[in-house]
Design an enzyme around this catalytic site. Structure first.
Site, PDB file in Angstrom:
ATOM      1  N   GLN A  27     -84.942 -19.019 -80.911  1.00  0.00           N
ATOM      2  CA  GLN A  27     -85.459 -19.989 -79.953  1.00  0.00           C
ATOM      3  C   GLN A  27     -85.117 -19.575 -78.526  1.00  0.00           C
ATOM      4  O   GLN A  27     -85.945 -19.667 -77.618  1.00  0.00           O
ATOM      5  CB  GLN A  27     -84.883 -21.377 -80.243  1.00  0.00           C
ATOM      6  N   HIS A  62     -87.348 -17.188 -76.347  1.00  0.00           N
ATOM      7  CA  HIS A  62     -88.663 -17.611 -75.846  1.00  0.00           C
ATOM      8  C   HIS A  62     -88.721 -17.591 -74.326  1.00  0.00           C
ATOM      9  O   HIS A  62     -89.690 -17.121 -73.726  1.00  0.00           O
ATOM     10  CB  HIS A  62     -89.008 -19.014 -76.338  1.00  0.00           C
ATOM     11  N   GLU A 112     -88.343 -30.692 -80.848  1.00  0.00           N
ATOM     12  CA  GLU A 112     -89.606 -30.071 -81.256  1.00  0.00           C
ATOM     13  C   GLU A 112     -89.424 -29.417 -82.634  1.00  0.00           C
ATOM     14  O   GLU A 112     -90.153 -29.719 -83.564  1.00  0.00           O
ATOM     15  CB  GLU A 112     -89.996 -29.010 -80.215  1.00  0.00           C
ATOM     16  N   HIS A 113     -88.443 -28.519 -82.741  1.00  0.00           N
ATOM     17  CA  HIS A 113     -88.087 -27.911 -84.029  1.00  0.00           C
ATOM     18  C   HIS A 113     -86.724 -28.449 -84.445  1.00  0.00           C
ATOM     19  O   HIS A 113     -85.813 -28.520 -83.624  1.00  0.00           O
ATOM     20  CB  HIS A 113     -87.989 -26.393 -83.916  1.00  0.00           C
ATOM     21  N   ASP A 136     -93.193 -20.654 -87.487  1.00  0.00           N
ATOM     22  CA  ASP A 136     -93.870 -20.124 -86.300  1.00  0.00           C
ATOM     23  C   ASP A 136     -95.043 -19.238 -86.681  1.00  0.00           C
ATOM     24  O   ASP A 136     -95.995 -19.089 -85.917  1.00  0.00           O
ATOM     25  CB  ASP A 136     -92.884 -19.285 -85.460  1.00  0.00           C
ATOM     26  N   HIS A 157    -121.273 -63.669 -75.861  1.00  0.00           N
ATOM     27  CA  HIS A 157    -120.746 -63.159 -77.136  1.00  0.00           C
ATOM     28  C   HIS A 157    -120.963 -64.190 -78.246  1.00  0.00           C
ATOM     29  O   HIS A 157    -121.313 -63.849 -79.372  1.00  0.00           O
ATOM     30  CB  HIS A 157    -119.243 -62.860 -77.017  1.00  0.00           C
TER      31      HIS A 157
END
Lengths: 430, 430
Positions: free
Chosen positions: B255, B258, B322-323, B356, B415
């Site tokens: 991670q 990245h 996220e993960h 991934d 209506h």
């Protein structure tokens, strides 16, 4: 209504254009209110309520007594009506529940997807000329079925500092007890940042005027999600001689009374019906309390004659109506060709107002052409999906080399290593 | 990595804070590019490509010859890996297909909900240091399963005016033939407005740098939807002594490589593992090509010890990773208590990099705490739901009065009339 005969495809883009809504001018005011509420919390909420709603309130959270009082003031008949609507909306939205999906994509690699409720949601219910309690049903019911833990309502107080009894009654019927007499920008800002009294929420739902719309836009900058981008309400009717002109006229008018910027369109391949519908509109318009609003909306509206059903349905997909009534002999053709619409009403006895209130479908729908890419509010609007995976030793052997090769080709060597250390360990085990 | 022991709940908000991303400064540039491309189309695209990518291109649409050439330059091994990943991603996303839901909410009132593909979607694939062809799999596969009619790819050209072979190979493998060598703001603007060459799309997907993120934000003002609000990638690992420290270290590093703004967090109730993981990180870091990036990310990252599993899991839901890797003895406790996460990886042999690339789940996930209210990209991201209703004469008799009462209570008489004209007609029929 403007009559347009066989418009060329090149002119469709112009015809389908909605009145452009530019909130940029409001953004300065909206930003100011947000900043102030972020800093001063409830104190600022009270100040803006005094400024915008012309009312001084001490406690803007609705009390149990207020709800009891509201409960008494609603007629039995109306209560029964709301309960029937609630039941139908529950049946339809409960049917939208999805099961956990689980597959083994390759031996030893189990993947699944499970839906979870969004924990905290805020429902905005506009005040103004009419108490739109039907929107509470449309939002609180799916929120409850989804299992949202905290559901709150904000709605602007009237000049007496209270909320309409219909709103309070419907809210408590749906099991919502946290109701705040706060409206407009200050309500959206309060739910975005949270104050001592108003809980911060993760997603804000509900209709509103241009201030509320601009505030919801700004809220997304502060990590809050919103239900849908907003625009004036719309109805497109596709009709032929099998449609009852009085019914068509009544449906066009029910949309037109929403606001002078409402969009109303009649599409047909049979020019002869236009005159009949026009005659009926004039007759029915006469006794409407909101006649002036409806007249303005109709002045901007269109009746379009196409040479055949193919052109008509192509145009309708380009227009992507929020509400779409199909009242033609060959209804299956029109249904089969639908690609873009919010909610579809089929046949002479399916008026839009049925779906607005009580049939069971949701009335919070994508306007302004957004039906091309957005759903109306549904059960999933209150959920998010989480994916899971569990890989066995065998599983990592099966996909490990592929991951290594792909990670290396992307130049992400640590990604590759995360596989390699595991494969190495497994080789050493043998 | 910073070590934090038993942080008090009051301090969690501070700990879970992500580095704030402010795109406001970029917005002037992004607006300028949008305006220019809206006016000048492809000519402006070429100008900006020259300015931002330092390359003059005559024809920015990828030709069949370019794809054939790419096809030849990819190794058989890598092709097989990509094909295996594709197969797994297909299996998982195909399993997400939903059937049409139909119910009769009350006798004579049929309501149904059907999913439709979004007709036109644009996939943005970043260029830069690595060819992220895996993102093509993650976006093009569900788009194809959903049935999107027009799927296009934009990706920035390199200095030789071409796209990496891996990107071209993967795109054609997924059946995408409209590929444009256009990157950054100009790509997003091109897909937003459409040019002679680039089709206008209804929804834009894909990762990107801060310019792309700001451009996607602006695109939403022009009625284009986007997949997810973006932020730096994140991984949170919950581990105890049953976790292999080398594996944990490899995952944290995968991670961290990245970007220097990546978020990496280790949560544990067993302080003893922290030292072991740290030793392994130092060892594994040594040989990483992206060592410097990973080091920077780790400097901002945290290892947090909680007194028990309850505190740990409460914190994790607040963080909303996220993960999320779960590698603890009592894994079912951790799984059962999940409320907010993008994608979850369970056990020692389930590294994030499996998801991934090749396990089948999607890697386009909500960062920055957005897992509280957003799903990762899934089949439904390429669809919208349309609701339908058909009401019989009997059906309108069943709900008509409720609609009349509610419409009247909301002050919307047109209506009400849309029901009344129909009920009157039915009374006259009898």
């Amino acid at each position: 209504m403007k009559k347009i005969i066989n418009p060329k495809a090149e002119s469709w883009d112009e015809i389908i254009k909605r009145p452009s809504v530019n909130n940029d001018k409001l953004l300065t005011l909206v930003s100011e209110v947000f900043d102030h509420i972020q800093k001063a919390g409830d104190k600022a909420i009270l100040d803006y309520t005094e400024r915008f709603d012309q009312i001084q309130i001490e406690n803007f959270q609705v009390t149990k007594d207020e709800i009891l009082l509201a409960n008494k003031s609603i007629s039995k008949k109306l209560k029964k009506a709301i309960e029937q609507a609630k039941k139908n909306i529950e049946i339809f939205h409960r049917s939208q529940r999805t099961k956990t999906i689980q597959v083994e994509t390759i031996k030893g690699v189990k993947c699944w997807q499970k839906k979870y409720a969004i924990d905290k949601v805020g429902l905005y219910i506009p005040g103004g000329s009419a108490p739109l309690f039907s929107s509470i049903l449309m939002l609180a019911i799916p929120a409850t079925i989804a299992g949202c833990k905290e559901i709150i309502i904000c709605s602007p107080p009237n000049r007496r500092g209270s909320l309409p009894a219909e709103i309070l009654y419907t809210a408590q019927l749906c099991g919502i007890s946290k109701i705040f007499k706060v409206g407009g920008i200050q309500a959206i800002a309060g739910m975005t940042f949270g104050t001592k009294k108003i809980p911060k929420v993760y997603k804000i739902f509900g209709p509103g005027n241009q201030y509320v719309t601009a505030a919801k836009q700004l809220a997304t900058k502060y990590n809050v999600a919103i239900d849908l981008p907003a625009g004036p309400s719309e109805l497109l009717i596709a009709a032929d001689e099998t449609a009852d002109p009085d019914f068509i006229a009544s449906d066009l008018l029910s949309q037109a009374e929403h606001g002078s910027d409402s969009q109303v369109i009649l599409v047909t391949t049979k020019e002869s019906i236009i005159e009949k519908v026009n005659v009926s509109i004039v007759k029915q318009l006469e006794n409407l309390p909101r006649k002036k609003i409806a007249e303005k909306a109709l002045a901007n509206s269109k009746m379009i004659v196409f040479q055949n059903d193919e052109f008509a349905t192509n145009f309708i997909n380009d227009y992507s109506p929020e509400h779409y009534i199909i009242c033609v002999e060959n209804e299956s053709y029109y249904i089969d060709r639908i690609r873009n619409a919010g909610s579809v009403f089929i046949g002479n006895y399916t008026p839009e107002s049925a779906g607005d209130y009580a049939s069971g479908t949701n009335h919070t729908l994508p306007t302004n052409g957004f039906a091309k890419q957005f759903s109306g509010v549904n059960l999933d609007s209150f959920c998010k999906a989480i994916t899971f995976q569990k890989i066995s030793k065998n599983g990592i052997k099966n996909i490990g080399e592929s991951v290594e090769l792909m990670a290396e080709a992307e130049g992400l060597i640590a990604h590759k290593n995360a596989i390699s250390v595991r494969l190495k360990k497994l080789r050493n085990e043998n």
